[in-house]
Write an enzyme that holds these catalytic residues in place. Structure first.
Site, PDB file in Angstrom:
ATOM      1  N   CYS A 199      53.896  40.399  53.858  1.00 46.56           N
ATOM      2  CA  CYS A 199      53.968  40.831  55.264  1.00 46.56           C
ATOM      3  C   CYS A 199      54.208  42.331  55.367  1.00 46.56           C
ATOM      4  CB  CYS A 199      55.090  40.089  55.992  1.00 46.56           C
ATOM      5  SG  CYS A 199      54.889  38.307  56.002  1.00 46.56           S
TER       6      CYS A 199
HETATM    7  C1  BEZ Z   1      55.254  37.311  52.005  1.00 47.05           C
HETATM    8  O1  BEZ Z   1      55.000  37.890  53.040  1.00 47.05           O
HETATM    9  O2  BEZ Z   1      55.333  37.896  50.934  1.00 47.05           O
HETATM   10  C2  BEZ Z   1      55.474  35.833  52.005  1.00 47.05           C
HETATM   11  C3  BEZ Z   1      56.080  35.223  53.088  1.00 47.05           C
HETATM   12  C4  BEZ Z   1      56.303  33.861  53.052  1.00 47.05           C
HETATM   13  C5  BEZ Z   1      55.895  33.104  51.971  1.00 47.05           C
HETATM   14  C6  BEZ Z   1      55.261  33.728  50.900  1.00 47.05           C
HETATM   15  C7  BEZ Z   1      55.044  35.104  50.912  1.00 47.05           C
END
Ligand code: BEZ
Length: 209
Positions: free
Chosen positions: A45
């Site tokens: 994210c």
């Molecule tokens: C991420 O944004 O890295 C992420 C968020 C939730 C689950 C897996 C990855």
């Protein structure tokens, strides 16, 4: 609720990192790139938010306003934005919707219980100036989105609106476009000054520039 292409994007009022918004009012005459992500302070994210901020001028050129969402609070978003700015070398200015009660995430079917009961998947809604949903796309939590593709579909949608054409697989701006089968050859001759190629009666291509 599941939303389809052609539906009116449901309106909502929400707190965001830049103050309260009413979606339809905030969108005004612009397009909206409304996208959810699972959670603040997560790695994938962070890169997606950074990329959206980096592409601010590309979105602006296309009259598209980015709007993020996750099921966190405004306070959490604002703390995390500092990390996004620091790690991605950007100044993130677009609003991120706070949705700690999952109200908007549920309204837009962004909660997919097979992935998580409480965090949104990576949903994308491209919304036009009439508040109509023109594209939906859903990515799992582990896959960061391709922002070249997001800009490409916006370019294709806006060109289709302007020139009443369609675009072929892997089309990029400047490539030849497709004349829809609903347009007769006579109309196509009048409408496309560069002429057109008939590969099959239903597959005709033309250059626009
Ligand atoms: C991420 O944004 O890295 C992420 C968020 C939730 C689950 C897996 C990855």
């Amino acid at each position: 609720m599941s939303l389809h292409i052609g539906d009116t994007a449901p309106n909502f009022q929400a707190e965001t990192t830049t103050g309260p918004i009413d979606l339809h009012e905030w969108a005004g005459d612009d397009w909206v790139f409304f996208f959810s992500h699972p959670a603040d302070f997560t790695p994938v994210c962070t890169t997606e938010m950074g990329m959206t901020a980096k592409l601010a001028s590309e979105f602006k050129k296309r009259r598209v306003k980015p709007l993020g969402l996750s099921t966190d609070t405004v306070g959490e978003h604002l703390d995390w934005v500092k990390d996004v700015d620091e790690t991605q070398g950007v100044t993130l200015k677009f609003p991120i919707v706070a949705d700690p009660d999952l109200e908007i995430a549920k309204l837009y079917d962004m909660i997919h219980p097979g992935e998580s009961e409480t965090a949104a998947v990576r949903a994308v809604f491209i919304i036009d100036p009439d508040n109509r949903i023109r594209l939906t796309m859903t990515y799992p939590m582990s896959v960061g989105r391709n922002f070249d593709e997001i800009l490409r579909v916006i370019d294709s949608l806006q060109l289709a609106d302007r020139a009443q054409i369609a675009t072929p697989a892997n089309w990029e701006p400047g490539d030849d476009v497709i004349i829809p089968p609903s347009v007769t050859d006579e109309e196509a001759k009048a409408r496309f000054p560069h002429g057109f190629k008939t590969i099959k009666p239903y597959l005709r291509t033309t250059a626009l520039d």
